[in-house]
Design a protein around this motif. Sequence first.
Motif: not given
Length: 139
Positions: A13-26
């Motif tokens: 879950s954390v790896l998925l949130l980090s990789s894909l969620g980071g796309w939007g954050v950036v």
Amino acid sequence: MNPALHTVLVIASVLLLSSLGGWGVVAVILRWARVPETPVQRAAGPGGASVPVIAPRDEPGSPVLRGGAWIGVLERLAVTGVLLAGQPVLTGAVVAVKGLGRWADLQGNPGSTERFIIGTLASLVWAGACGLAGRTLLG
């Protein structure tokens, strides 16, 4: 819940949130910073289909940083992974590899340099927060 299953679910879950969620954050951070997006033009592709083509940003012949979004995903996976593994010092290796890999592209291209620095820092902060949150959840 089985402790091994809990560990696997937290890490995934954390790896998925980090990789894909980071796309939007950036993307949001770059928009807030008013860093221009890479211009895209359309050209005729195979069979006459219209395909997107990345256009130079600054001047003819200036380099365009290709693959940045995917590099960012991999960067976030690596940083979050090393934090989950309890090896935060390896974050320096991830940053060094990315910086050295882009060094030649960044020379003399201020628009790309600004986007690279802001995007990288936003990505690293997000990945670090995800990794630390995951480490806390793992106990």
